[in-house]
Motif scaffolding. Structure first.
Motif, PDB file in Angstrom:
ATOM      1  N   ALA A 386       0.790  -1.200   0.053  1.00 20.37           N
ATOM      2  CA  ALA A 386       0.074   0.152   0.092  1.00 20.37           C
ATOM      3  C   ALA A 386       1.017   1.289  -0.016  1.00 20.37           C
ATOM      4  O   ALA A 386       0.724   2.203  -0.655  1.00 20.37           O
ATOM      5  CB  ALA A 386      -0.867   0.158   1.288  1.00 20.37           C
ATOM      6  N   LEU A 387       1.991   1.239   0.826  1.00 19.27           N
ATOM      7  CA  LEU A 387       3.069   2.233   0.865  1.00 19.27           C
ATOM      8  C   LEU A 387       3.455   2.612  -0.454  1.00 19.27           C
ATOM      9  O   LEU A 387       3.489   3.981  -0.928  1.00 19.27           O
ATOM     10  CB  LEU A 387       3.865   1.947   1.906  1.00 19.27           C
ATOM     11  CG  LEU A 387       4.764   3.111   2.536  1.00 19.27           C
ATOM     12  CD1 LEU A 387       3.891   3.826   3.403  1.00 19.27           C
ATOM     13  CD2 LEU A 387       6.054   2.625   2.940  1.00 19.27           C
ATOM     14  N   TYR A 388       3.905   1.568  -1.312  1.00 18.14           N
ATOM     15  CA  TYR A 388       4.499   1.867  -2.628  1.00 18.14           C
ATOM     16  C   TYR A 388       3.450   2.416  -3.568  1.00 18.14           C
ATOM     17  O   TYR A 388       3.768   3.225  -4.227  1.00 18.14           O
ATOM     18  CB  TYR A 388       4.991   0.363  -3.127  1.00 18.14           C
ATOM     19  CG  TYR A 388       5.404   0.456  -4.377  1.00 18.14           C
ATOM     20  CD1 TYR A 388       6.964   0.972  -4.301  1.00 18.14           C
ATOM     21  CD2 TYR A 388       4.979   0.318  -5.688  1.00 18.14           C
ATOM     22  CE1 TYR A 388       7.559   0.994  -5.749  1.00 18.14           C
ATOM     23  CE2 TYR A 388       5.578   0.476  -6.983  1.00 18.14           C
ATOM     24  CZ  TYR A 388       6.824   0.870  -6.713  1.00 18.14           C
ATOM     25  OH  TYR A 388       7.591   0.805  -8.190  1.00 18.14           O
ATOM     26  N   VAL A 389       2.145   2.061  -3.435  1.00 13.35           N
ATOM     27  CA  VAL A 389       1.054   2.418  -4.382  1.00 13.35           C
ATOM     28  C   VAL A 389       0.992   3.835  -4.148  1.00 13.35           C
ATOM     29  O   VAL A 389       0.787   4.765  -4.867  1.00 13.35           O
ATOM     30  CB  VAL A 389      -0.153   1.745  -4.061  1.00 13.35           C
ATOM     31  CG1 VAL A 389      -1.312   2.358  -4.742  1.00 13.35           C
ATOM     32  CG2 VAL A 389      -0.106   0.324  -4.476  1.00 13.35           C
ATOM     33  N   VAL A 390       1.061   4.308  -2.686  1.00 13.03           N
ATOM     34  CA  VAL A 390       0.746   5.735  -2.248  1.00 13.03           C
ATOM     35  C   VAL A 390       2.028   6.420  -3.027  1.00 13.03           C
ATOM     36  O   VAL A 390       1.788   7.644  -3.476  1.00 13.03           O
ATOM     37  CB  VAL A 390       0.723   6.257  -0.707  1.00 13.03           C
ATOM     38  CG1 VAL A 390       0.884   7.350  -0.144  1.00 13.03           C
ATOM     39  CG2 VAL A 390      -0.531   5.121  -0.349  1.00 13.03           C
ATOM     40  N   TYR A 391       3.082   6.039  -2.821  1.00 12.55           N
ATOM     41  CA  TYR A 391       4.273   6.696  -3.063  1.00 12.55           C
ATOM     42  C   TYR A 391       4.403   6.908  -4.822  1.00 12.55           C
ATOM     43  O   TYR A 391       4.799   8.003  -5.256  1.00 12.55           O
ATOM     44  CB  TYR A 391       5.566   5.725  -2.956  1.00 12.55           C
ATOM     45  CG  TYR A 391       6.956   6.178  -3.354  1.00 12.55           C
ATOM     46  CD1 TYR A 391       7.582   7.228  -2.827  1.00 12.55           C
ATOM     47  CD2 TYR A 391       7.011   5.935  -4.573  1.00 12.55           C
ATOM     48  CE1 TYR A 391       8.720   7.879  -3.404  1.00 12.55           C
ATOM     49  CE2 TYR A 391       8.351   6.161  -5.195  1.00 12.55           C
ATOM     50  CZ  TYR A 391       9.128   7.249  -4.700  1.00 12.55           C
ATOM     51  OH  TYR A 391      10.205   7.858  -5.093  1.00 12.55           O
ATOM     52  N   ASP A 392       3.801   5.953  -5.448  1.00 16.93           N
ATOM     53  CA  ASP A 392       3.890   5.968  -6.856  1.00 16.93           C
ATOM     54  C   ASP A 392       2.749   7.086  -7.111  1.00 16.93           C
ATOM     55  O   ASP A 392       2.984   7.731  -8.103  1.00 16.93           O
ATOM     56  CB  ASP A 392       3.445   4.501  -7.537  1.00 16.93           C
ATOM     57  CG  ASP A 392       3.345   4.676  -8.887  1.00 16.93           C
ATOM     58  OD1 ASP A 392       4.328   5.105  -9.459  1.00 16.93           O
ATOM     59  OD2 ASP A 392       2.548   3.929  -9.321  1.00 16.93           O
ATOM     60  N   ARG A 393       1.468   7.120  -6.555  1.00 18.74           N
ATOM     61  CA  ARG A 393       0.515   8.172  -6.817  1.00 18.74           C
ATOM     62  C   ARG A 393       1.199   9.530  -6.607  1.00 18.74           C
ATOM     63  O   ARG A 393       0.885  10.466  -7.396  1.00 18.74           O
ATOM     64  CB  ARG A 393      -0.639   7.938  -5.859  1.00 18.74           C
ATOM     65  CG  ARG A 393      -1.458   6.681  -6.326  1.00 18.74           C
ATOM     66  CD  ARG A 393      -2.321   7.218  -7.404  1.00 18.74           C
ATOM     67  NE  ARG A 393      -2.774   6.038  -8.258  1.00 18.74           N
ATOM     68  CZ  ARG A 393      -3.814   5.320  -7.793  1.00 18.74           C
ATOM     69  NH1 ARG A 393      -4.480   5.258  -6.744  1.00 18.74           N
ATOM     70  NH2 ARG A 393      -4.209   4.047  -8.564  1.00 18.74           N
ATOM     71  N   LEU A 394       1.926   9.754  -5.440  1.00 20.65           N
ATOM     72  CA  LEU A 394       2.492  10.877  -5.076  1.00 20.65           C
ATOM     73  C   LEU A 394       3.697  11.607  -5.717  1.00 20.65           C
ATOM     74  O   LEU A 394       3.664  12.495  -6.399  1.00 20.65           O
ATOM     75  CB  LEU A 394       2.729  11.015  -3.444  1.00 20.65           C
ATOM     76  CG  LEU A 394       1.457  10.994  -2.523  1.00 20.65           C
ATOM     77  CD1 LEU A 394       2.094  11.078  -1.298  1.00 20.65           C
ATOM     78  CD2 LEU A 394       0.509  12.094  -2.862  1.00 20.65           C
ATOM     79  N   VAL A 395       4.694  10.635  -5.882  1.00 16.49           N
ATOM     80  CA  VAL A 395       5.846  10.858  -6.411  1.00 16.49           C
ATOM     81  C   VAL A 395       6.165  10.187  -7.875  1.00 16.49           C
ATOM     82  O   VAL A 395       6.608  10.852  -8.734  1.00 16.49           O
ATOM     83  CB  VAL A 395       7.025  10.481  -5.708  1.00 16.49           C
ATOM     84  CG1 VAL A 395       8.345  11.209  -6.096  1.00 16.49           C
ATOM     85  CG2 VAL A 395       6.617  10.912  -4.083  1.00 16.49           C
ATOM     86  N   GLY A 396       5.622   9.225  -8.120  1.00 17.15           N
ATOM     87  CA  GLY A 396       5.789   8.441  -9.515  1.00 17.15           C
ATOM     88  C   GLY A 396       7.165   7.456  -9.313  1.00 17.15           C
ATOM     89  O   GLY A 396       8.041   8.001  -9.006  1.00 17.15           O
ATOM     90  N   ALA A 397       6.698   6.014  -9.306  1.00 12.97           N
ATOM     91  CA  ALA A 397       7.719   5.341  -8.939  1.00 12.97           C
ATOM     92  C   ALA A 397       8.971   5.366 -10.030  1.00 12.97           C
ATOM     93  O   ALA A 397      10.098   5.098  -9.760  1.00 12.97           O
ATOM     94  CB  ALA A 397       7.218   3.672  -9.129  1.00 12.97           C
ATOM     95  N   SER A 398       8.593   5.828 -11.149  1.00 12.02           N
ATOM     96  CA  SER A 398       9.700   6.215 -12.124  1.00 12.02           C
ATOM     97  C   SER A 398      10.532   6.942 -11.725  1.00 12.02           C
ATOM     98  O   SER A 398      11.861   6.917 -12.455  1.00 12.02           O
ATOM     99  CB  SER A 398       8.794   6.613 -13.722  1.00 12.02           C
ATOM    100  OG  SER A 398       8.220   7.530 -13.423  1.00 12.02           O
TER     101      SER A 398
END
Lengths: 403, 368
Positions: A386-398
């Motif tokens: 879930a944390l990773y998903v939130v991170y991806d939404r906020l900052v973008g995993a790329s």
């Protein structure tokens, strides 16, 4: 005439290249995905009771759960318990039911013994003679619950929930809630460690990124040196430093800052966990930060100051935003490592500094409740995901820059 | 008290990083208000260091710099009120064009309405109206350059420094931007100090050009002045093409001197103070040399052998052997009736003493 050499089609070459990764794929599958899968399946699949008491459980399906079940149920139970005793399964069976309602281990074992050694006129009398608890519908409810082949009860336990007599989900009484507070504490500790690492690591990374190449190499080396020593050694070093009669306390006493009988408890509690974990995880913050800071050319800061920004403005409006990918990557890395950290809290955490993973280890090694351990692991897994998903939404995993 | 002639003043400014090698050596320089001055020189000549000292990113080891009559040694860059365009633009990649431009205004506490107006005006000045919301990374090199210029101007400094701003652009874009920069500087009447190693760029843009070499100011003059009247061998070599003949001064007659080059005696303008017997280098522009002149027209007339001939459209470039030099160049304008020559021909060439300047002697250094 020379035979034209056959040139493989690109697709084939690609396939061959992909084939080279097969060992790794197999290794990951064997060493990671398979154990993960079996472990997670344990959290929802528990066939032991269902296999041992099939007939009893089938009969219990029609039972109302309120009154004492009828003689056929007692008869089936007595027969199957006797078999279980013969197969040396009664103890484990009792252990499984005991997880649903405590005290059930002896009830089951005594019932099995009574069925095998002292049969009375009816099966009901036999079992109740073995242990009076057999006359309590609660015992049968516990057996029915433990007999579920596919179950969410481990997850309910892991979330401090329970089923009441009517089967609806309720929260455990407050004094029995352990796991949710522990998870919250673990998240808080991880957050605190992440913050500490960021506060300590940011200036270091900046220093390294802006040092002349020779010095930068040395500084990087200093950041990496801790990796050369065993985690155990590093953690034990903190014990030497922080214990009641350790270096720091003795120094404080010698300097007269602290009275001899007022030595500060800095280890075997939350402080110890925080200090040691921050130390261990610091490089994981410094390296991604450094790799991002190195790419920020100095003329950006010059431009900012030539445009009239003071140091604070230059930092917060130009430098800090440009380091965000590194900050985010380092924080995510440290947080995820911290949330699953086991060995450091186990060694220096005392009783108040234990984290979620220590509870998983406890259920794996001491209470042997693997189903619950698996459910706790599953929850941790979901939390990180879930944390990773939130991170991806906020900052973008790329934009992750891990160094 | 701001003195328009001494708007920017370097006085005895030196800079050394290691305490031994001077990067800038005893620089004295005055810049007039509203002037476009270019610091020109090969890389390592100290021109960028001068700019950085003026902007406040480097401190002089000795000497002082004054701007608007006030010493600025103690002022941090942000308090100098100088706009700066960096070599690689230094646009903030995490901000849009509009945010980049409003940055200097926001840190000065300009209110949002004024900021918006001034950003729009600055974008209009560089012909990028409506680009506020673009990301700087989506712009072409030329557009980024325009944004960088707009950002350096948006807080309305009256002095703008540019550090090789066109270095990264291709030739056509560079010429277009040169024109733009000149237009903007004239429109706003600001003082501009520009650094480049491209002599053509310096010629096109500048009111005056300061030529740097080895940390020293060689000469400061208008583009024409530099070309027509180089005062030093390095300047003659660096600006345009020139022929150099090393020789020794035989006699001096006022502004004119006779110089012995091999067998011949060449009459030249005595530019640098030199005594009889001093070594000197003669500088003659190739287009001032006449091929097959009417006999007796020039004082300096010699026989030469044509070595090579190149047709360049508007002119012919002839390389001849003269007085033992194999690389003496003569440019002949391509006009009807020019005397056709072929390699191997022996020709007479000549030039007037006023087109031949006796400069300082420099031991054969590598040309720039």
């Amino acid at each position: 005439m020379t035979e034209p050499r056959s040139v493989g089609p690109p697709a084939r070459a690609r396939l061959r290249a992909a084939g080279l990764t097969l060992p790794l794929v197999a290794f990951v599958g064997f060493s990671f995905l398979f154990p993960l899968g079996t472990m997670l399946s344990r959290s929802v699949y528990d066939p032991l009771v269902a296999d041992a008491l099939p007939e009893t459980l089938a009969l219990l399906e029609e039972w109302d759960g309120e009154t004492l079940p009828g003689e056929p149920v007692f008869a089936a139970a007595a027969r199957e318990l006797e078999t279980a005793l013969g197969d040396r399964l009664a103890g484990r069976l009792g252990g499984r039911v005991n997880r649903v309602a405590s005290g059930m281990r002896s009830v089951i074992v005594r019932g099995a013994r009574a069925a095998a050694e002292a049969p009375a006129a009816t099966a009901r009398e036999t079992l109740i003679a073995g242990d009076p608890a057999w006359g309590d519908p609660a015992t049968w409810r516990a057996i029915r619950t433990a007999g579920e082949r596919f179950t969410v009860r481990h997850y309910l336990r892991a979330l401090d929930l329970d089923r009441d007599a009517g089967g609806s989900v309720v929260r455990q009484p407050e004094e029995l809630r352990i796991y949710v507070p522990l998870l919250l504490r673990t998240l808080m500790v991880s957050g605190a460690v992440t913050l500490l690492c960021l506060l300590l690591g940011y200036p270091i990374a900046h220093l390294i990124a802006n040092a002349p190449p020779r010095r930068a190499r040395w500084l990087i080396l200093l950041v990496l040196v801790p990796f050369w020593t065993s985690l155990l050694v590093r953690t034990t070093a903190w014990i030497v430093l922080l214990q009641t009669h350790g270096v720091v306390n003795s120094l404080l006493v010698a300097l007269g800052i602290v009275a001899d009988d007022g030595r500060i408890a800095m280890i075997y509690n939350m402080t110890g966990t925080l200090v040691a974990m921050t130390h261990v995880l610091l490089p994981f913050m410094v390296l991604p930060l450094y790799s991002v800071m190195r790419t920020i050319p100095p003329h950006f800061m010059r431009a900012a100051s030539s445009l009239g920004a003071n140091r604070r403005q230059s930092f917060f409006r130009v430098y800090w935003p440009l380091t965000l990918p590194g900050t985010a990557a380092g924080s995510l890395l440290v947080f995820i490592l911290a949330i699953g950290y086991y060995i450091t809290p186990a060694l220096v955490g005392g009783s108040s500094g234990q984290l979620f993973s220590n509870m998983i280890a406890f259920h794996m090694q001491t209470s042997l409740n693997w189903g619950l351990a698996a459910a706790l692991g599953g929850i941790l897994f979901v939390a990180v995901g879930a944390l990773y998903v939130v991170y991806d939404r906020l900052v973008g995993a790329s934009s992750l820059r891990l160094g | 008290m701001p003195d328009d002639a001494n708007y920017v003043e370097f006085k005895g400014v030196s800079k050394t990083y290691d305490g031994v090698t001077p990067v800038v050596d005893g620089l004295d320089l005055q810049v007039e208000k509203g002037e476009f001055l270019t610091l020109l020189g090969p890389s390592g000549s100290g021109k960028t260091t001068c700019l950085m000292m003026l902007a406040g990113f480097e401190a002089p080891t000795a000497g002082s710099i004054r701007v608007r009559g006030r010493p600025i040694g103690d002022l941090p860059p942000r308090k100098r009120g100088i706009g700066m365009v960096f070599q690689n633009y230094a646009l903030f990649p995490h901000l849009t064009v509009g945010q980049n431009l409003s940055f200097p205004l926001e840190v000065r506490g300009v209110d949002p309405e004024h900021t918006r107006n001034r950003v729009a005006r600055a974008l209009g000045l560089v012909r990028l109206e409506g680009y506020e919301n673009r990301k700087t990374t989506q712009l072409s090199g030329g557009q980024q350059q325009r944004v960088a210029i707009a950002r350096a101007l948006v807080f309305e400094p009256d002095l703008v420094l540019m550090d090789e701003p066109l270095g990264a652009l291709d030739r056509r874009l560079r010429e277009e931007m040169q024109y733009e920069i000149r237009r903007i500087q004239r429109t706003l009447g600001i003082t501009c100090i520009y650094v480049t190693h491209d002599q053509q760029e310096a010629m096109v843009l500048s009111d005056r050009v300061a030529v740097f070499h080895d940390g020293r100011l060689q000469q400061i003059a208008s583009p024409e002045g530099l070309y027509e009247e180089p005062m030093r061998n390095f300047v003659a070599r660096f600006i345009g093409e020139n022929n150099r003949l090393p020789g020794r001064i035989e006699s001096i007659d006022g502004a004119v001197c006779d110089v012995r080059v091999g067998e011949a005696l060449i009459q030249a303008l005595r530019v640098v103070p030199a005594e009889v017997g001093d070594e000197t280098t003669l500088s003659i522009r190739p287009e001032r040399v006449k091929l097959a002149p009417e006999p007796g027209l020039y004082h300096n007339e010699f026989e030469a052998e044509v070595l090579d001939l190149t047709f360049l459209g508007d002119h012919l470039r002839v390389v001849v052997r003269l007085l033992g030099n194999d690389d003496f160049v003569v440019k002949i304008p391509n006009i009807v009736g020019h005397g056709a020559v072929i390699p191997g021909d022996r020709v007479r060439i000549g030039w007037t003493p006023t087109d031949c300047r006796a400069l300082d002697h420099e031991p054969e250094a590598a040309p720039p």
